[in-house]
Write a protein that holds these residues in place. Structure first.
Motif, mmCIF file in Angstrom:
data_model
loop_
_atom_site.group_PDB
_atom_site.id
_atom_site.type_symbol
_atom_site.label_atom_id
_atom_site.label_comp_id
_atom_site.label_asym_id
_atom_site.label_seq_id
_atom_site.Cartn_x
_atom_site.Cartn_y
_atom_site.Cartn_z
ATOM 1 N N ARG A 19 0.826 -1.197 0.000
ATOM 2 C CA ARG A 19 0.000 0.000 0.000
ATOM 3 C C ARG A 19 0.864 1.252 0.000
ATOM 4 O O ARG A 19 1.850 1.351 0.723
ATOM 5 C CB ARG A 19 -0.901 0.001 1.231
ATOM 6 C CG ARG A 19 -1.936 1.127 1.196
ATOM 7 C CD ARG A 19 -2.984 0.902 2.254
ATOM 8 N NE ARG A 19 -4.074 1.854 2.135
ATOM 9 C CZ ARG A 19 -5.154 1.818 2.901
ATOM 10 N NH1 ARG A 19 -5.272 0.860 3.801
ATOM 11 N NH2 ARG A 19 -6.115 2.715 2.752
ATOM 12 N N ILE A 21 2.027 4.964 0.803
ATOM 13 C CA ILE A 21 1.925 5.911 1.913
ATOM 14 C C ILE A 21 2.661 7.184 1.515
ATOM 15 O O ILE A 21 3.842 7.147 1.171
ATOM 16 C CB ILE A 21 2.535 5.345 3.207
ATOM 17 C CG1 ILE A 21 1.785 4.092 3.650
ATOM 18 C CG2 ILE A 21 2.517 6.393 4.320
ATOM 19 C CD1 ILE A 21 2.356 3.442 4.891
ATOM 20 N N LEU A 54 6.668 3.811 9.231
ATOM 21 C CA LEU A 54 6.096 4.153 7.931
ATOM 22 C C LEU A 54 6.574 3.174 6.861
ATOM 23 O O LEU A 54 5.780 2.698 6.033
ATOM 24 C CB LEU A 54 6.471 5.585 7.549
ATOM 25 C CG LEU A 54 5.802 6.693 8.366
ATOM 26 C CD1 LEU A 54 6.476 8.028 8.112
ATOM 27 C CD2 LEU A 54 4.316 6.783 8.041
ATOM 28 N N LEU A 60 6.667 4.031 1.119
ATOM 29 C CA LEU A 60 6.680 5.428 1.542
ATOM 30 C C LEU A 60 7.169 6.348 0.431
ATOM 31 O O LEU A 60 8.217 6.118 -0.166
ATOM 32 C CB LEU A 60 7.577 5.581 2.772
ATOM 33 C CG LEU A 60 7.734 7.002 3.328
ATOM 34 C CD1 LEU A 60 6.387 7.562 3.763
ATOM 35 C CD2 LEU A 60 8.718 7.008 4.486
ATOM 36 N N ALA A 79 -4.945 5.050 -0.817
ATOM 37 C CA ALA A 79 -3.630 5.131 -0.165
ATOM 38 C C ALA A 79 -3.774 5.869 1.164
ATOM 39 O O ALA A 79 -4.843 6.370 1.522
ATOM 40 C CB ALA A 79 -2.634 5.840 -1.072
ATOM 41 N N LEU A 80 -2.672 5.929 1.912
ATOM 42 C CA LEU A 80 -2.628 6.667 3.165
ATOM 43 C C LEU A 80 -1.723 7.877 3.001
ATOM 44 O O LEU A 80 -0.596 7.752 2.529
ATOM 45 C CB LEU A 80 -2.108 5.781 4.300
ATOM 46 C CG LEU A 80 -1.837 6.490 5.645
ATOM 47 C CD1 LEU A 80 -3.132 7.005 6.258
ATOM 48 C CD2 LEU A 80 -1.122 5.552 6.622
ATOM 49 N N ILE A 266 -1.027 4.464 12.476
ATOM 50 C CA ILE A 266 -0.887 4.199 11.042
ATOM 51 C C ILE A 266 -1.812 3.071 10.616
ATOM 52 O O ILE A 266 -2.527 3.182 9.605
ATOM 53 C CB ILE A 266 0.572 3.852 10.699
ATOM 54 C CG1 ILE A 266 1.470 5.073 10.890
ATOM 55 C CG2 ILE A 266 0.683 3.334 9.266
ATOM 56 C CD1 ILE A 266 2.960 4.750 10.793
ATOM 57 N N LYS A 270 -4.976 3.445 8.126
ATOM 58 C CA LYS A 270 -5.028 2.657 6.885
ATOM 59 C C LYS A 270 -6.351 1.908 6.772
ATOM 60 O O LYS A 270 -6.964 1.861 5.701
ATOM 61 C CB LYS A 270 -3.877 1.665 6.844
ATOM 62 C CG LYS A 270 -2.514 2.271 6.525
ATOM 63 C CD LYS A 270 -1.397 1.270 6.681
ATOM 64 C CE LYS A 270 -1.578 0.052 5.790
ATOM 65 N NZ LYS A 270 -0.497 -0.929 5.964
#
Length: 273
Positions: A19, A21, A54, A60, A79-80, A266, A270
């Motif tokens: 995913r 971030i 992260l 990231l 996404a985050l 986090i 998410k």
């Protein structure tokens, strides 16, 4: 450019999840504070502790802007985005952020009205982190207000949240601002969680600064408004009115607590739970 440099300088292994971030911040998390370029790029320079959680949570990508050439936020839907004490956003960035969240983005926001993180740079130095967050337009558009009690006592303390103990120092307080910025105060929010009040409240339609027809967020508040969990369109917002969590303490127990709480924040941001 930022992402490539971070990858080449970092020592961490590949993330366990795919995913995306994004990180957009004025805090010295990616680069750290330095006096010159040589110090900034020194190979022995320690990484900020927040980068490890992260990296472990996904791919990231540090961001230079929230509005790409096409006017959209440069992260995929779902996404985050970690938005930690950002510089004031441009009108284009406000629009891009709002659109991205409503279309399914997940936002973890640290918005500190009185930053206590120490800095080697003097007031007015552009390298200094943002001392007072300036996000009123986008918060009002979402039906949120960020308040600050100037009479509170300075000093770090722990507040109880569903993500664990959260260190705060001169924290702000979120509340629902309603349709015109004058909404219910947190004293009217029902429910309790331990010694801290929780409550869900919907701010209605067309928050201050918003356009007609824009739905504002439905939020649950924790720790007397220090933390807000909101649904906005298809997206989710977890907002924290303090950034002391991201400071870099010297004592190991305090650092361990920060790592654990940040990792839980986090994961919760998410998932949107």
């Amino acid at each position: 450019m930022l992402a490539a440099t971070l990858t080449s300088c970092g020592e961490s292994a590949a993330p366990r999840r795919d995913r995306a971030i994004g990180l957009y911040t004025s805090l010295p998390i990616v680069w750290g504070e330095s006096g010159d370029v040589r110090e900034l790029l020194a190979p022995e320079r320690a990484r900020h502790w927040a980068l490890a959680p992260l990296d472990e949570a996904g791919r990231l990508t540090p961001l230079d802007t929230l509005a790409g050439p096409n006017g959209r936020l440069p992260l995929p839907s779902g996404a985050l985005l970690v938005l930690a004490q950002p510089r004031p956003l441009s009108p284009q960035e406000n629009v891009a952020l709002d659109r991205w969240v409503r279309e399914g983005g997940h936002l973890l926001l640290f918005a500190d009205p009185m930053l206590t993180m120490p800095s080697r740079h003097a007031l007015g130095d552009p390298r200094r982190p943002q001392d007072m967050v300036l996000l009123s337009p986008i918060l009002a558009h979402w039906g949120l207000a960020l308040e600050f009690d100037a009479g509170q006592r300075a000093g770090e303390r722990l507040v109880r949240t569903s993500a664990g103990p959260l260190p705060v120092n001169l924290a702000g307080r979120f509340r629902a601002s309603g349709n015109s910025g004058e909404g219910p105060s947190s004293s009217g929010i029902s429910g309790k969680a331990g010694s801290d009040g929780d409550g869900a409240v919907s701010a209605g339609k067309s928050g201050t600064g918003g356009k007609s027809g824009d739905e504002t967020a439905s939020c649950l508040f924790e720790a007397d408004g220090v933390l807000a969990r909101c649904r906005l369109g298809k997206g989710r917002i977890m907002a924290i009115s303090d950034a002391a969590l991201l400071e870099d303490p010297e004592d190991v127990p305090s650092l361990d607590l920060r790592r654990k709480t940040f990792a839980r924040l986090i994961e919760q941001a998410k998932s949107g739970d």
